[in-house]
Design a protein around this motif. Structure first.
Motif, mmCIF file in Angstrom:
data_model
loop_
_atom_site.group_PDB
_atom_site.id
_atom_site.type_symbol
_atom_site.label_atom_id
_atom_site.label_comp_id
_atom_site.label_asym_id
_atom_site.label_seq_id
_atom_site.Cartn_x
_atom_site.Cartn_y
_atom_site.Cartn_z
ATOM 1 N N UNK A 1 0.844 -1.202 0.000
ATOM 2 C CA UNK A 1 0.000 0.000 0.000
ATOM 3 C C UNK A 1 0.877 1.249 0.000
ATOM 4 N N UNK A 2 1.901 1.280 0.846
ATOM 5 C CA UNK A 2 2.794 2.439 0.895
ATOM 6 C C UNK A 2 3.510 2.646 -0.445
ATOM 7 N N UNK A 3 3.967 1.552 -1.040
ATOM 8 C CA UNK A 3 4.649 1.664 -2.334
ATOM 9 C C UNK A 3 3.693 2.177 -3.406
ATOM 10 N N UNK A 4 2.460 1.699 -3.389
ATOM 11 C CA UNK A 4 1.463 2.148 -4.360
ATOM 12 C C UNK A 4 1.161 3.637 -4.183
ATOM 13 N N UNK A 5 0.972 4.065 -2.949
ATOM 14 C CA UNK A 5 0.688 5.476 -2.679
ATOM 15 C C UNK A 5 1.891 6.333 -3.073
ATOM 16 N N UNK A 6 3.093 5.868 -2.754
ATOM 17 C CA UNK A 6 4.298 6.621 -3.117
ATOM 18 C C UNK A 6 4.391 6.774 -4.633
ATOM 19 N N UNK A 7 4.025 5.737 -5.366
ATOM 20 C CA UNK A 7 4.077 5.798 -6.823
ATOM 21 C C UNK A 7 3.101 6.780 -7.430
ATOM 22 N N UNK A 8 1.987 7.017 -6.739
ATOM 23 C CA UNK A 8 0.978 7.964 -7.240
ATOM 24 C C UNK A 8 1.167 9.373 -6.702
ATOM 25 N N UNK A 9 1.964 9.513 -5.659
ATOM 26 C CA UNK A 9 2.091 10.793 -4.975
ATOM 27 C C UNK A 9 2.934 11.794 -5.761
ATOM 28 N N UNK A 10 2.454 13.004 -5.803
ATOM 29 C CA UNK A 10 3.225 14.077 -6.426
ATOM 30 C C UNK A 10 4.022 14.845 -5.371
ATOM 31 N N UNK A 11 3.615 14.716 -4.104
ATOM 32 C CA UNK A 11 4.257 15.440 -3.011
ATOM 33 C C UNK A 11 5.044 14.479 -2.127
ATOM 34 N N UNK A 12 6.320 14.540 -2.193
ATOM 35 C CA UNK A 12 7.227 13.805 -1.307
ATOM 36 C C UNK A 12 7.055 12.288 -1.354
#
Length: 135
Positions: A49-60
């Protein structure tokens, strides 16, 4: 009041409690056991989940890389220790080590896997991944 006072918990603050003092509905373990498996799968899922969110995140997005890696690493550790505990009775392997040293835990886990009759096919690839997390 200190400069940090507004950021510190109070003595009445408790994890898994709502503001009204009642318990949350978070189950730590289901009746009948399975907590070890819940933790193993939970940490691996948290890493995903963290990796998926990081991949979609534009901020940090890089702020989530190390938490994701930690979750994956801890999930691997719990999985190996669960395998050792589950199957070591059929082997001469000692109990799971009380350490977070993945290479040592993997050595015992691999011995259990071999002793219960699994062949080495794929174990070298698994070892490489585990050692990558260890380093």
């Amino acid at each position: 009041m200190s400069r940090c006072g507004e950021h510190w918990p109070t003595l009445s603050d408790r994890p898994f409690r709502r503001d009204d003092g009642t318990s949350s509905k978070i189950a730590i373990s289901r009746p009948g056991g399975g907590c070890e498996l819940q933790m193993w799968f939970g940490f691996l899922r948290a890493g995903s989940v963290l990796a998926e969110v990081a991949g979609r995140s534009k901020d940090w997005p890089e702020n989530l890389v190390f938490p994701a890696l930690f979750a994956y690493r801890h999930g691997l550790e719990l999985a190996m220790k669960a395998i050792i505990r589950q199957y070591r009775g059929r082997t001469d392997v000692e109990p799971a080590p009380l350490t977070h040293h993945l290479a040592k835990t993997w050595a015992q886990c691999r011995a259990v896997i071999r002793d219960v009759g699994c062949d080495d096919a794929g174990l070298d690839a698994v070892e490489r991944i585990i050692l990558d997390f260890h380093e």
